[in-house]
Design a protein around this motif. Structure first.
Motif, short mmCIF file in Angstrom:
data_model
loop_
_atom_site.label_atom_id
_atom_site.label_comp_id
_atom_site.label_asym_id
_atom_site.label_seq_id
_atom_site.Cartn_x
_atom_site.Cartn_y
_atom_site.Cartn_z
N ALA A 14 0.83 -1.21 0.00
CA ALA A 14 0.00 0.00 0.00
C ALA A 14 0.86 1.25 0.00
CB ALA A 14 -0.94 -0.01 1.21
N PHE A 19 0.12 5.28 -0.89
CA PHE A 19 -1.05 5.54 -0.05
C PHE A 19 -0.86 6.83 0.75
CE2 PHE A 19 -3.43 5.16 3.91
CZ PHE A 19 -4.70 4.87 3.44
N ALA A 64 -10.83 5.95 -1.32
CA ALA A 64 -9.59 5.37 -0.80
C ALA A 64 -9.72 3.86 -0.63
CB ALA A 64 -9.24 6.02 0.54
N THR A 68 -7.27 1.35 -2.78
CA THR A 68 -6.39 0.47 -2.02
C THR A 68 -6.71 -0.99 -2.29
OG1 THR A 68 -6.34 2.16 -0.28
CG2 THR A 68 -5.47 -0.01 0.27
N THR A 69 -8.00 -1.33 -2.37
CA THR A 69 -8.39 -2.71 -2.67
C THR A 69 -7.95 -3.11 -4.07
OG1 THR A 69 -10.31 -2.46 -1.23
CG2 THR A 69 -10.33 -4.31 -2.76
N GLU A 71 -5.34 -2.06 -5.61
CA GLU A 71 -3.90 -2.26 -5.60
C GLU A 71 -3.50 -3.54 -4.88
OE1 GLU A 71 -0.21 -1.56 -6.81
OE2 GLU A 71 -1.93 -0.28 -7.30
N LEU A 72 -4.18 -3.86 -3.80
CA LEU A 72 -3.77 -4.99 -2.97
C LEU A 72 -4.39 -6.31 -3.39
CD1 LEU A 72 -3.71 -3.50 0.64
CD2 LEU A 72 -1.93 -3.54 -1.10
N ARG A 99 -5.21 -9.13 3.55
CA ARG A 99 -5.40 -7.94 2.73
C ARG A 99 -6.63 -7.15 3.19
NH1 ARG A 99 -1.88 -8.56 -1.63
NH2 ARG A 99 -0.12 -9.66 -0.67
N THR A 102 -5.56 -5.23 6.15
CA THR A 102 -4.73 -4.10 5.75
C THR A 102 -5.56 -2.93 5.26
OG1 THR A 102 -2.92 -5.59 5.12
CG2 THR A 102 -2.87 -3.36 4.22
N VAL A 103 -6.49 -3.21 4.34
CA VAL A 103 -7.34 -2.14 3.81
C VAL A 103 -8.18 -1.52 4.92
CG1 VAL A 103 -9.16 -1.58 2.16
CG2 VAL A 103 -7.39 -3.22 1.53
N LEU A 106 -5.88 0.65 7.23
CA LEU A 106 -5.47 1.88 6.54
C LEU A 106 -6.63 2.86 6.41
CD1 LEU A 106 -3.21 0.45 3.70
CD2 LEU A 106 -2.46 1.80 5.67
N THR A 107 -7.80 2.33 6.08
CA THR A 107 -8.97 3.20 5.90
C THR A 107 -9.41 3.81 7.22
OG1 THR A 107 -9.70 1.81 4.05
CG2 THR A 107 -11.30 3.32 5.01
#
Length: 269
Positions: A14, A19, A64, A68-69, A71-72, A99, A102-103, A106-107
């Motif tokens: 990310a 990010f 966002a 992000t989703t 990309e990951l 994953r 992670t998303v 981050l969110t």
């Protein structure tokens, strides 16, 4: 140990995908929107700043989530990185859950950052002009942000499912925002048709048809409880808020389970 390891890899990917720039851009847009909106209100600048700021949050953060989703997860399949990721003796569900974690982190972290920045900005505006009805930046504001966080968790689960089943990354964007638009609006449409039957012809059948969506989708529109922060009145919170939160969390778990099932059955060419 597999889930934290996959989450750690997700964080690295990310931030490699910039990010941090996305977070900085979101923060800049939020500050500019809230400041400019406050200038157009001579009597309630802080209230207008909170209102517009929360609207910006509810628009920027889903974007966002999608980026992000993509990309990951989506890029992982599109660029065939899964040939390396899934070649180790790790269960597929640990990859997906890592994953997703992670998303989500981050969110939610970005949500807290933007919410704190908005609160500081509104505090600064409130010091320059004292309103007759000040905004509530304490418990009321925290509850409002928590409800937005639940909204975002549902969208992360939707984006994760679409990333697994979709053949192109762009479908994640279209599907997630389409889901968000319907889930945030159908409740308000049903309420409008209940109060005013003259909006459309045969309003009853129209309302019944839209009301069926309540059995299929969570009412994300009801998670927008900004009124309690704008006016400092906790009684404006929906009476069924515990059921609302529980249903959204259960829906999130259900979508995530469906995504795991789809990934287990997914065949890679």
């Amino acid at each position: 140990m597999l889930l934290p390891a996959n989450a750690y890899v997700g964080f690295r990917l990310a931030f490699r995908a910039r990010f941090a720039w996305l977070a900085a851009g979101s923060l800049l847009v939020l500050i500019l929107a809230a400041l400019l909106a406050a200038q157009f209100s001579g009597r309630q600048p802080a209230t207008v700043a909170v209102d517009i700021g929360l609207s910006v949050l509810r628009l920027l953060l889903p974007l966002a989530v999608v980026l992000t989703t993509q990309e990951l997860l989506s890029r992982e399949f599109d660029r065939r990185y899964f040939l390396n990721t899934l070649s180790y003796p790790h269960p597929r569900h640990s990859f997906l859950l890592g994953r997703f974690a992670t998303v989500s982190l981050l969110t939610l972290g970005l949500l807290l950052l933007l919410a704190a920045a908005l609160a500081l900005l509104v505090w600064y505006i409130g010091n320059s002009y004292e309103q007759a009805t000040p905004v509530a930046l304490g418990q009321h504001y925290l509850i409002t942000i928590a409800f937005i966080g639940v909204d975002l968790l549902v969208l992360v689960a939707v984006a994760s499912l679409l990333a697994v089943v979709a053949s192109t990354p762009s479908f994640v964007l279209i599907g997630t925002f389409g889901f968000m638009l319907v889930a945030r609006s159908f409740g308000a449409i049903v309420e409008l048709l209940t109060r005013n039957t003259t909006v459309v012809s045969d309003a009853e059948s129209y309302r019944s048809g839209i009301g069926l969506l309540g059995y299929l989708l969570p009412d994300l529109g009801a998670l927008d409880v900004r009124m309690i922060a704008l006016y400092g009145r906790m009684e404006l919170l929906p009476d069924d808020w515990p059921w609302l939160l529980l249903s959204c969390l259960v829906y999130t778990v259900g979508l995530l389970g469906l995504a795991v099932w789809a990934l287990q059955r997914k065949r890679f060419a």
